[in-house]
Write an enzyme that holds these catalytic residues in place. Structure first.
Site, PDB file in Angstrom:
ATOM      1  N   GLU A 120      72.006  84.917  48.376  1.00  0.00           N
ATOM      2  CA  GLU A 120      73.388  85.338  48.120  1.00  0.00           C
ATOM      3  C   GLU A 120      73.429  86.675  47.380  1.00  0.00           C
ATOM      4  O   GLU A 120      73.328  86.714  46.154  1.00  0.00           O
ATOM      5  CB  GLU A 120      74.129  84.266  47.295  1.00  0.00           C
ATOM      6  CG  GLU A 120      75.586  84.645  47.010  1.00  0.00           C
ATOM      7  CD  GLU A 120      76.339  83.613  46.183  1.00  0.00           C
ATOM      8  OE1 GLU A 120      75.695  82.803  45.479  1.00  0.00           O
ATOM      9  OE2 GLU A 120      77.579  83.627  46.223  1.00  0.00           O
TER      10      GLU A 120
ATOM     11  N   LYS B  13      74.239  84.155  52.402  1.00  0.00           N
ATOM     12  CA  LYS B  13      75.571  83.880  51.848  1.00  0.00           C
ATOM     13  C   LYS B  13      76.138  85.195  51.341  1.00  0.00           C
ATOM     14  O   LYS B  13      75.933  85.573  50.184  1.00  0.00           O
ATOM     15  CB  LYS B  13      75.458  82.853  50.712  1.00  0.00           C
ATOM     16  CG  LYS B  13      76.764  82.595  49.990  1.00  0.00           C
ATOM     17  CD  LYS B  13      76.729  81.314  49.201  1.00  0.00           C
ATOM     18  CE  LYS B  13      78.017  81.168  48.395  1.00  0.00           C
ATOM     19  NZ  LYS B  13      78.241  79.814  47.930  1.00  0.00           N
TER      20      LYS B  13
END
Ligand code: 13P
Length: 320
Positions: free
Chosen positions: A160, A202
């Protein structure tokens, strides 16, 4: 079309969410809140994974069954946030994520408790002269090192790199910062020999800063986000699940739907929302047992709307 529930707020951040509804930040209240989410009837139709904070992975529901068992009963795969949060990068306003030192040992422990995937969040800020390439490099290197350790422990890493929405920057600045992060990240994952077939990205969407006088439209966000992904993400990556990052519930759904309506892509484009999935449920729950069903309905509705958006089949009139 299923997505991932991000419910991995640290104890401190969970406290802020609970404070917004006047509920005290105790272990019992965190257990009650998350237990309410996990026992939502039919949740497994829309959600395939849940990212937990360490406390929850080790925790039981108030009825004595483990939180992990509650998820597994719904066909939801448990995951765990493994980073240890951010601290200033070289005494500057930029930040770096930590937690690599004992990660290998912790991974074995998490896997034994049932975790099948993990998350590490890097935070990139846009501002005067930032982000610097040096800070991007340091954060993306940590993400690549994390991903390698997790795959060595037979779990799936979710990487992420979040470019924050905070600030008055333009959508173009967000595009540029996101492009730099993704380009650096995939070059470092490649250098570390991380299997992209066993990795989930992500990312943030490409949006205007929250304080920007000109806000990009839904179609601009969809087009620029797809452009940055197509230009920087290898096609053999397993999948992409966006963070919501402070977008309103509705915009997070609309943006995802608009992207999936634009046509075929090399990867599934789904959601891994925290706030945009939980906000409505939190407001409906208010810490009161008698509100459990209405909170679960609000939560289930958002999960369903986002599942439709992940298939490009959402429409405003379905919101009811
Ligand atoms: P938000 O969707 O609220 O941004 O949370 C996602 C997340 O996991 C942040 O790390």
């Amino acid at each position: 079309g299923k997505g991932i529930l991000a419910v991995d707020e640290s104890t401190n951040t969970c406290g802020k969410r609970l404070a917004s509804i006047g509920v005290e930040n105790t272990e019992e209240n965190r257990q009650a809140y998350r237990g309410m989410l996990f026992t939502t009837e039919g949740l497994g139709k829309y959600i395939s994974g849940a990212i937990l904070f360490e406390e929850t992975l080790f925790q039981d529901h108030a009825d004595g069954e483990s939180m992990v068992a509650k998820l597994e009963k719904q066909g939801i795969v448990p995951g765990i946030k493994v980073d240890k949060g951010i601290s200033p990068y070289n005494d500057s306003e930029e930040v770096i994520t930590g937690g690599l030192e004992d990660l290998n040992e912790r991974c074995a422990e998490y896997a034994a408790l049932g975790a099948k995937f993990t998350k590490w969040r890097a935070v990139i800020k846009i501002g005067n002269g930032i982000p610097t390439q040096e800070c991007i490099d340091a954060n993306m290197k940590a993400l690549a090192d994390y991903a390698k350790i997790v795959q060595n422990n037979s779990m799936v890493p979710m990487v992420e790199p979040e470019v924050l929405m905070d600030g008055d920057h333009s959508v173009q600045s967000c595009f540029e910062a996101t492009a730099k992060c993704l380009k650096t990240l995939f070059s470092m994952l490649n250098a570390n020999d991380v299997s992209l077939k066993g990795t989930i990205l992500k990312p943030n969407m490409v949006v205007s800063g929250t304080e920007a006088p000109m806000q990009a439209s839904v179609s601009e966000v969809a087009e620029l986000t797809l452009k940055v992904l197509k230009e920087n993400v290898p096609s053999d990556l397993a999948g992409i699940a966006f963070l919501s990052g402070g977008q309103s519930d509705l915009l997070a759904t609309e943006h995802l739907d608009a992207m999936n309506k634009l046509g075929k892509l090399p990867w599934p484009l789904s959601f891994s929302y925290g706030r945009a999935l939980q906000q409505a449920a939190l407001k409906s729950w208010l810490g009161q047992g008698e509100n459990t069903l209405s909170a679960q309905e609000a939560f289930s509705h958002r999960a369903k709307m986002n599942r439709l958006a992940a298939l490009g089949k959402w429409a405003e009139d379905l919101e009811g």
